[in-house]
Scaffold this active site. Structure first.
Site, PDB file in Angstrom:
ATOM      1  N   THR A  83       0.859  -1.199   0.000  1.00 48.81           N
ATOM      2  CA  THR A  83       0.000   0.000   0.000  1.00 48.81           C
ATOM      3  C   THR A  83       0.892   1.245   0.000  1.00 48.81           C
ATOM      4  O   THR A  83       2.043   1.191   0.428  1.00 48.81           O
ATOM      5  CB  THR A  83      -0.956   0.049   1.215  1.00 48.81           C
ATOM      6  N   GLY A  84       0.354   2.346  -0.490  1.00 52.52           N
ATOM      7  CA  GLY A  84       1.147   3.587  -0.571  1.00 52.52           C
ATOM      8  C   GLY A  84       2.321   3.421  -1.510  1.00 52.52           C
ATOM      9  O   GLY A  84       3.427   3.906  -1.248  1.00 52.52           O
ATOM     10  N   ALA A  85       2.064   2.726  -2.641  1.00 47.77           N
ATOM     11  CA  ALA A  85       3.157   2.384  -3.563  1.00 47.77           C
ATOM     12  C   ALA A  85       3.478   3.528  -4.534  1.00 47.77           C
ATOM     13  O   ALA A  85       4.490   3.469  -5.231  1.00 47.77           O
ATOM     14  CB  ALA A  85       2.776   1.131  -4.353  1.00 47.77           C
ATOM     15  N   SER A  86       2.633   4.581  -4.541  1.00 50.49           N
ATOM     16  CA  SER A  86       2.784   5.586  -5.603  1.00 50.49           C
ATOM     17  C   SER A  86       3.955   6.534  -5.415  1.00 50.49           C
ATOM     18  O   SER A  86       4.320   7.242  -6.349  1.00 50.49           O
ATOM     19  CB  SER A  86       1.479   6.391  -5.728  1.00 50.49           C
ATOM     20  N   SER A  87       4.551   6.579  -4.234  1.00 51.76           N
ATOM     21  CA  SER A  87       5.670   7.528  -4.038  1.00 51.76           C
ATOM     22  C   SER A  87       6.530   7.091  -2.856  1.00 51.76           C
ATOM     23  O   SER A  87       6.223   6.120  -2.163  1.00 51.76           O
ATOM     24  CB  SER A  87       5.116   8.939  -3.779  1.00 51.76           C
ATOM     25  N   GLY A  88       7.606   7.839  -2.636  1.00 50.27           N
ATOM     26  CA  GLY A  88       8.432   7.704  -1.436  1.00 50.27           C
ATOM     27  C   GLY A  88       8.908   6.294  -1.136  1.00 50.27           C
ATOM     28  O   GLY A  88       9.354   5.555  -2.021  1.00 50.27           O
TER      29      GLY A  88
ATOM     30  N   GLY B 122       7.275   3.609  -0.364  1.00 50.37           N
ATOM     31  CA  GLY B 122       6.512   2.536  -1.019  1.00 50.37           C
ATOM     32  C   GLY B 122       7.022   2.245  -2.417  1.00 50.37           C
ATOM     33  O   GLY B 122       7.219   1.077  -2.785  1.00 50.37           O
TER      34      GLY B 122
ATOM     35  N   TYR C  12      -0.311  11.751  14.648  1.00 52.91           N
ATOM     36  CA  TYR C  12       0.618  10.897  13.891  1.00 52.91           C
ATOM     37  C   TYR C  12       1.359   9.962  14.853  1.00 52.91           C
ATOM     38  O   TYR C  12       1.391   8.739  14.645  1.00 52.91           O
ATOM     39  CB  TYR C  12       1.599  11.789  13.121  1.00 52.91           C
TER      40      TYR C  12
HETATM   41  N1  LIG Z   1       9.235  10.297   5.390  1.00 48.64           N
HETATM   42  C1  LIG Z   1       9.632   9.980   6.607  1.00 48.64           C
HETATM   43  O1  LIG Z   1      10.586  10.583   7.136  1.00 48.64           O
HETATM   44  C2  LIG Z   1       8.976   8.877   7.352  1.00 48.64           C
HETATM   45  C3  LIG Z   1       7.866   8.199   6.868  1.00 48.64           C
HETATM   46  N2  LIG Z   1       7.306   7.187   7.606  1.00 48.64           N
HETATM   47  C4  LIG Z   1       6.157   6.445   7.097  1.00 48.64           C
HETATM   48  O2  LIG Z   1       6.468   5.889   5.824  1.00 48.64           O
HETATM   49  C5  LIG Z   1       5.266   5.653   5.096  1.00 48.64           C
HETATM   50  C6  LIG Z   1       5.448   6.155   3.687  1.00 48.64           C
HETATM   51  O3  LIG Z   1       5.588   7.563   3.731  1.00 48.64           O
HETATM   52  P1  LIG Z   1       6.550   8.372   2.736  1.00 48.64           P
HETATM   53  O4  LIG Z   1       6.976   7.483   1.640  1.00 48.64           O
HETATM   54  O5  LIG Z   1       7.547   9.073   3.553  1.00 48.64           O
HETATM   55  O6  LIG Z   1       5.532   9.505   2.240  1.00 48.64           O
HETATM   56  P2  LIG Z   1       4.724   9.661   0.872  1.00 48.64           P
HETATM   57  O7  LIG Z   1       3.761  10.776   1.133  1.00 48.64           O
HETATM   58  O8  LIG Z   1       5.640   9.759  -0.272  1.00 48.64           O
HETATM   59  O9  LIG Z   1       3.936   8.286   0.738  1.00 48.64           O
HETATM   60  C7  LIG Z   1       2.714   8.039   1.368  1.00 48.64           C
HETATM   61  C8  LIG Z   1       1.935   7.049   0.532  1.00 48.64           C
HETATM   62  O10 LIG Z   1       0.699   6.755   1.198  1.00 48.64           O
HETATM   63  C9  LIG Z   1      -0.363   6.940   0.258  1.00 48.64           C
HETATM   64  N3  LIG Z   1      -1.589   7.352   0.917  1.00 48.64           N
HETATM   65  C10 LIG Z   1      -1.803   8.420   1.711  1.00 48.64           C
HETATM   66  N4  LIG Z   1      -3.073   8.469   2.081  1.00 48.64           N
HETATM   67  C11 LIG Z   1      -3.703   7.413   1.520  1.00 48.64           C
HETATM   68  C12 LIG Z   1      -5.030   6.938   1.516  1.00 48.64           C
HETATM   69  N5  LIG Z   1      -6.007   7.572   2.180  1.00 48.64           N
HETATM   70  N6  LIG Z   1      -5.310   5.823   0.829  1.00 48.64           N
HETATM   71  C13 LIG Z   1      -4.353   5.172   0.127  1.00 48.64           C
HETATM   72  N7  LIG Z   1      -3.084   5.570   0.069  1.00 48.64           N
HETATM   73  C14 LIG Z   1      -2.758   6.691   0.761  1.00 48.64           C
HETATM   74  C15 LIG Z   1       0.140   8.045  -0.648  1.00 48.64           C
HETATM   75  O11 LIG Z   1      -0.643   8.049  -1.850  1.00 48.64           O
HETATM   76  P3  LIG Z   1      -0.864   9.399  -2.699  1.00 48.64           P
HETATM   77  O12 LIG Z   1       0.312   9.443  -3.632  1.00 48.64           O
HETATM   78  O13 LIG Z   1      -2.157   9.153  -3.396  1.00 48.64           O
HETATM   79  O14 LIG Z   1      -0.924  10.528  -1.726  1.00 48.64           O
HETATM   80  C16 LIG Z   1       1.577   7.621  -0.849  1.00 48.64           C
HETATM   81  O15 LIG Z   1       1.677   6.599  -1.793  1.00 48.64           O
HETATM   82  C17 LIG Z   1       4.154   6.341   5.878  1.00 48.64           C
HETATM   83  O16 LIG Z   1       3.431   5.385   6.615  1.00 48.64           O
HETATM   84  C18 LIG Z   1       4.907   7.263   6.829  1.00 48.64           C
HETATM   85  O17 LIG Z   1       4.189   7.519   8.008  1.00 48.64           O
HETATM   86  C19 LIG Z   1       7.809   6.807   8.814  1.00 48.64           C
HETATM   87  C20 LIG Z   1       8.903   7.435   9.324  1.00 48.64           C
HETATM   88  C21 LIG Z   1       9.564   8.526   8.651  1.00 48.64           C
HETATM   89  C1  LIG Z   2      17.452  18.700  10.360  1.00 46.90           C
HETATM   90  C2  LIG Z   2      17.328  20.168  10.217  1.00 46.90           C
HETATM   91  C3  LIG Z   2      18.602  20.870  10.505  1.00 46.90           C
HETATM   92  C4  LIG Z   2      16.168  20.789  10.991  1.00 46.90           C
HETATM   93  C5  LIG Z   2      14.820  20.200  10.641  1.00 46.90           C
HETATM   94  C6  LIG Z   2      13.844  20.370  11.774  1.00 46.90           C
HETATM   95  C7  LIG Z   2      12.564  19.516  11.632  1.00 46.90           C
HETATM   96  C8  LIG Z   2      11.762  19.948  10.410  1.00 46.90           C
HETATM   97  C9  LIG Z   2      12.887  18.004  11.588  1.00 46.90           C
HETATM   98  C10 LIG Z   2      13.726  17.580  12.813  1.00 46.90           C
HETATM   99  C11 LIG Z   2      13.311  16.172  13.157  1.00 46.90           C
HETATM  100  C12 LIG Z   2      12.500  15.736  11.959  1.00 46.90           C
HETATM  101  C13 LIG Z   2      11.672  14.499  12.023  1.00 46.90           C
HETATM  102  C14 LIG Z   2      10.518  14.372  11.251  1.00 46.90           C
HETATM  103  C15 LIG Z   2      10.029  15.520  10.427  1.00 46.90           C
HETATM  104  C16 LIG Z   2      11.017  16.686  10.292  1.00 46.90           C
HETATM  105  C17 LIG Z   2      11.717  17.003  11.616  1.00 46.90           C
HETATM  106  C18 LIG Z   2      10.672  17.392  12.648  1.00 46.90           C
HETATM  107  C19 LIG Z   2       9.640  13.140  11.312  1.00 46.90           C
HETATM  108  C20 LIG Z   2       8.527  13.456  12.303  1.00 46.90           C
HETATM  109  C21 LIG Z   2       9.019  12.791   9.948  1.00 46.90           C
HETATM  110  C22 LIG Z   2       8.102  11.609  10.012  1.00 46.90           C
HETATM  111  C23 LIG Z   2       8.506  10.533  10.949  1.00 46.90           C
HETATM  112  O1  LIG Z   2       7.830   9.489  10.926  1.00 46.90           O
HETATM  113  C24 LIG Z   2       9.582  10.677  11.949  1.00 46.90           C
HETATM  114  C25 LIG Z   2      10.433   9.427  12.079  1.00 46.90           C
HETATM  115  C26 LIG Z   2      10.455  11.896  11.719  1.00 46.90           C
HETATM  116  C27 LIG Z   2      11.283  12.200  12.983  1.00 46.90           C
HETATM  117  C28 LIG Z   2      12.246  13.345  12.787  1.00 46.90           C
END
Ligand SMILES: NC(=O)C1=CN([C@@H]2O[C@H](COP(=O)(O)OP(=O)(O)OC[C@H]3O[C@@H](n4cnc5c(N)ncnc54)[C@H](OP(=O)(O)O)[C@@H]3O)[C@@H](O)[C@H]2O)C=CC1
Ligand SMILES: CC(C)CCC[C@@H](C)[C@H]1CC[C@H]2C3=C(CC[C@]12C)[C@@]1(C)CCC(=O)[C@@H](C)[C@@H]1CC3
Length: 314
Positions: free
Chosen positions: A8-13, A15, A193
């Site tokens: 799931t969430g395969a469209s970006s990041g 995934g 979150y």
């Molecule tokens: N980025 C980070 O630093 C961190 C991310 N994570 C977790 O990693 C996972 C992936 O996130 P990340 O790749 O970073 O972010 P992205 O926003 O790139 O990816 C999120 C994905 O979830 C999909 N999505 C969101 N809402 C829905 C919905 N209602 N139904 C179906 N699909 C949905 C998005 O689809 P769409 O393209 O349609 O929006 C997208 O494919 C998340 O669970 C996030 O919480 C955990 C720790 C750190």
């Molecule tokens: C790193 C820079 C010099 C300053 C950036 C400050 C903040 C925007 C980041 C510092 C810690 C970051 C963080 C997340 C988002 C961006 C910050 C708050 C997350 C909450 C993103 C989503 C997650 O799931 C967490 C694991 C991240 C934890 C750290």
């Protein structure tokens, strides 16, 4: 026998990177990507096929924040497949994020800055809202939609010849103190979150208790801090680009600064190669990257999970 993997969430990041990395590991899998709509599914499949032209990739559409959509996709998957070997429950949202830079500065003075930079504890809040089903949106999308999907797919996941696996994308932002059983949707606070990710950790523990005997195993992973659409909604892209050299420096002290989706998918891919019987249900597997850019996996105990089990709530 080809293994069937649903992401799931395969469209970006994370995934999307995960899909590509799984195909690098095993080009014979049947990869089923779940995206929000047909346009995204097709665009994602094209992206994957561009680098893996021989791959077997099918698509399904689901909005995890909409229960009718979840029930519909589960029906479709039950018709299409006889079993599922891996389900990556990866989709997630963090709406309206707010960073408290004053608290981050204070953390610098009190020596807590590294903890804050890796967990965002005390510096991040979100504003949540009710979705069309009357549920808190973050809880519904990050956890409940996925949970209902799993329960609806039990017949494809349990009692197979080989064990099936659930792999949830959690976060190091998951915190016991952000979660309360009396407000499990986090309607009252501003850390929806964190709460949803902690609830995910506990759900995985409970699913193991209930389903291991039927050959279904669940694990949680944290991809670390990854530059993705999610983080680009926290600060503008240009600012992240400017901060990049600082973040590479921070990575020497904070190994969870994986920064790229490819590195972030390290733990997901590692779990794909492990025997589930050898994994610890109370552990979260963190993707890490060293200062010199080497990726690896670090297991860390889930805070409070053991106590949760002992209280018998599972
Ligand atoms: N980025 C980070 O630093 C961190 C991310 N994570 C977790 O990693 C996972 C992936 O996130 P990340 O790749 O970073 O972010 P992205 O926003 O790139 O990816 C999120 C994905 O979830 C999909 N999505 C969101 N809402 C829905 C919905 N209602 N139904 C179906 N699909 C949905 C998005 O689809 P769409 O393209 O349609 O929006 C997208 O494919 C998340 O669970 C996030 O919480 C955990 C720790 C750190
Ligand atoms: C790193 C820079 C010099 C300053 C950036 C400050 C903040 C925007 C980041 C510092 C810690 C970051 C963080 C997340 C988002 C961006 C910050 C708050 C997350 C909450 C993103 C989503 C997650 O799931 C967490 C694991 C991240 C934890 C750290």
């Amino acid at each position: 026998m080809e293994r069937v993997v649903l992401v799931t969430g395969a469209s970006s990041g994370v995934g999307l990177a995960l899909c590509r990395r799984l195909l690098e590991e095993d080009g014979r899998i049947h990869l089923c990507i779940a995206c929000r709509n047909v346009q995204k599914s097709e665009a994602t499949r094209d992206l994957i096929l561009a680098t893996h032209p021989a791959a077997r990739v099918s698509t399904v559409e689901v909005d995890l924040g909409n229960l009718v959509s979840v029930l519909r996709v589960a029906r479709e998957l039950r018709c299409r497949f006889q079993r599922l070997d891996f389900v990556y429950l990866n989709a997630g949202i963090m709406p309206n994020p707010h960073v408290n830079f004053k608290a981050l500065w204070h953390g610098l003075l009190t020596g807590k800055v590294l903890h804050m930079l890796t967990t965002a504890e005390g510096i991040m809040t979100q504003t949540d809202r009710l979705n069309g089903d009357g549920l808190q949106e973050v809880f519904a999308t990050n956890l409940f939609g996925h949970f209902i999907l799993v329960r609806q797919l039990e017949c494809l996941l349990c009692g197979n010849e080989k064990p099936s696996r659930l792999i949830w994308t959690s976060s190091s932002n998951a915190r016991e103190s952000a979660f309360s059983l009396s407000d499990y949707q986090h309607a009252k606070g501003q850390e929806s979150y964190s709460s949803s990710k902690y609830a995910t950790d506990l759900t995985s523990v409970v699913l193991n208790r209930k389903f291991n005997k039927q050959g279904l195993y669940s694990s949680v992973v944290c991809p670390g801090l990854v530059m993705s659409n999610m983080t680009y909604r926290i600060l503008p892209v240009f600012l992240w680009k400017l901060l990049m050299p600082i973040m590479w420096l921070i990575r020497f002290f904070a190994k969870t600064y994986t920064l790229t989706p490819y590195n972030g998918a390290e733990a997901h891919v590692w779990l794909f190669k492990q025997k589930p019987e050898h994994l610890d249900a109370l552990v979260k597997y963190h993707s890490c990257t060293s200062g010199l850019g080497k990726s690896y996996v670090e297991p860390r105990k889930v805070n409070g999970a053991a106590a949760f089990c002992c209280r018998g709530l599972g």
